[in-house]
Design a protein around this motif. Sequence first.
Motif, short mmCIF file in Angstrom:
data_model
loop_
_atom_site.label_atom_id
_atom_site.label_comp_id
_atom_site.label_asym_id
_atom_site.label_seq_id
_atom_site.Cartn_x
_atom_site.Cartn_y
_atom_site.Cartn_z
N GLN A 1 0.83 -1.19 0.00
CA GLN A 1 0.00 0.00 0.00
C GLN A 1 0.87 1.25 0.00
OE1 GLN A 1 -3.37 0.31 -0.19
NE2 GLN A 1 -3.37 -1.89 -0.58
N VAL A 2 0.31 2.30 -0.56
CA VAL A 2 1.00 3.58 -0.63
C VAL A 2 0.08 4.65 -0.04
CG1 VAL A 2 1.96 5.33 -2.17
CG2 VAL A 2 2.31 2.90 -2.66
N GLN A 3 0.62 5.48 0.80
CA GLN A 3 -0.14 6.59 1.37
C GLN A 3 0.39 7.90 0.80
OE1 GLN A 3 1.39 4.22 3.74
NE2 GLN A 3 -0.42 3.03 3.22
N LEU A 4 -0.54 8.76 0.43
CA LEU A 4 -0.18 10.05 -0.17
C LEU A 4 -0.87 11.16 0.61
CD1 LEU A 4 -0.76 9.05 -3.91
CD2 LEU A 4 1.42 9.11 -2.69
N VAL A 5 -0.11 12.16 0.98
CA VAL A 5 -0.66 13.28 1.73
C VAL A 5 -0.30 14.58 1.02
CG1 VAL A 5 -0.71 14.52 3.91
CG2 VAL A 5 -0.49 12.02 3.90
N GLU A 6 -1.33 15.29 0.56
CA GLU A 6 -1.12 16.56 -0.15
C GLU A 6 -1.17 17.73 0.81
OE1 GLU A 6 -4.02 14.38 -3.20
OE2 GLU A 6 -4.09 14.82 -1.06
N SER A 7 -0.56 18.80 0.39
CA SER A 7 -0.64 20.07 1.11
C SER A 7 -0.34 21.19 0.14
CB SER A 7 0.32 20.09 2.29
OG SER A 7 1.66 19.95 1.84
N GLY A 8 -0.71 22.41 0.55
CA GLY A 8 -0.33 23.58 -0.23
C GLY A 8 -1.43 24.26 -1.00
N GLY A 9 -2.63 23.71 -0.97
CA GLY A 9 -3.73 24.36 -1.68
C GLY A 9 -4.16 25.64 -0.97
N GLY A 10 -5.08 26.35 -1.62
CA GLY A 10 -5.59 27.57 -1.00
C GLY A 10 -6.23 28.48 -2.01
N LEU A 11 -6.45 29.71 -1.59
CA LEU A 11 -7.06 30.74 -2.42
C LEU A 11 -5.96 31.66 -2.95
CD1 LEU A 11 -9.54 32.37 -3.47
CD2 LEU A 11 -9.54 33.55 -1.25
N VAL A 12 -5.99 31.92 -4.23
CA VAL A 12 -4.99 32.78 -4.85
C VAL A 12 -5.67 33.62 -5.92
CG1 VAL A 12 -4.33 31.03 -6.55
CG2 VAL A 12 -2.69 32.81 -5.91
N GLN A 13 -5.15 34.80 -6.13
CA GLN A 13 -5.70 35.68 -7.16
C GLN A 13 -5.23 35.25 -8.55
OE1 GLN A 13 -4.65 39.70 -6.16
NE2 GLN A 13 -6.37 39.91 -4.73
N PRO A 14 -6.00 35.57 -9.58
CA PRO A 14 -5.54 35.27 -10.94
C PRO A 14 -4.16 35.87 -11.19
CG PRO A 14 -7.83 35.93 -10.96
CD PRO A 14 -7.34 36.16 -9.56
N GLY A 15 -3.31 35.07 -11.83
CA GLY A 15 -1.95 35.49 -12.07
C GLY A 15 -0.99 35.11 -10.97
N GLY A 16 -1.51 34.61 -9.87
CA GLY A 16 -0.68 34.24 -8.74
C GLY A 16 -0.07 32.87 -8.87
N SER A 17 0.62 32.46 -7.80
CA SER A 17 1.33 31.18 -7.80
C SER A 17 1.00 30.40 -6.54
CB SER A 17 2.84 31.42 -7.87
OG SER A 17 3.20 32.09 -9.05
N LEU A 18 1.11 29.09 -6.65
CA LEU A 18 0.98 28.18 -5.52
C LEU A 18 1.88 26.99 -5.76
CD1 LEU A 18 -2.84 27.76 -4.69
CD2 LEU A 18 -1.08 28.74 -3.19
N ARG A 19 2.31 26.36 -4.69
CA ARG A 19 3.05 25.12 -4.81
C ARG A 19 2.37 24.05 -3.98
NH1 ARG A 19 9.20 23.34 -3.15
NH2 ARG A 19 8.27 23.35 -1.06
N LEU A 20 2.03 22.96 -4.64
CA LEU A 20 1.45 21.80 -3.97
C LEU A 20 2.55 20.79 -3.67
CD1 LEU A 20 -1.75 21.23 -6.16
CD2 LEU A 20 -1.43 22.77 -4.21
N SER A 21 2.38 20.11 -2.55
CA SER A 21 3.32 19.06 -2.17
C SER A 21 2.56 17.76 -1.94
CB SER A 21 4.06 19.43 -0.88
OG SER A 21 4.79 20.63 -1.03
N CYS A 22 3.21 16.65 -2.22
CA CYS A 22 2.63 15.34 -1.99
C CYS A 22 3.70 14.44 -1.40
CB CYS A 22 2.09 14.74 -3.28
SG CYS A 22 1.51 13.04 -3.10
N ALA A 23 3.51 14.07 -0.15
CA ALA A 23 4.46 13.19 0.53
C ALA A 23 3.96 11.76 0.45
CB ALA A 23 4.62 13.62 1.98
N ALA A 24 4.81 10.88 -0.02
CA ALA A 24 4.46 9.47 -0.18
C ALA A 24 5.13 8.62 0.90
CB ALA A 24 4.89 8.98 -1.55
#
Length: 119
Positions: free
Chosen positions: A1-24
């Motif tokens: 089995q593999v477990q995946l945990v995401e983080s980094g989402g949210g609210l951002v304005q158009p033109g902005g940036s975000l970084r998502l992470s996924c730890a396995a």
Amino acid sequence: QVQLVESGGGLVQPGGSLRLSCAASGSIFSLNGMGWYRQAPGKQRESVAAITRGGRTNYADSVKGRFTISRDIAKNTVYLQMHSLKAEDTAVYYCNAFRTVATGSENYWGQGTQVTVSS
């Protein structure tokens, strides 16, 4: 089995940036690759980006030039750097890990993280 945990989402304005992470964690030694999918309300889940065990990447046409998938092997973590975000990027983003087996493939999913692009 593999477990995946995401983080980094949210609210951002158009033109902005975000970084998502996924730890396995778990049985990750035989994975063939990892990637990101997204699902907007009323739409099917779609592939956004993926990276193979050998480091090859591919992207959906809609995100090419704006999103970058990368990984930190030592941390068993995959990232999705998103720039120039648009309203149409709004969706729940899911981390995916896949493994090829004799009967086909096995897919593992994270719980999802919401990305909202809005002014």
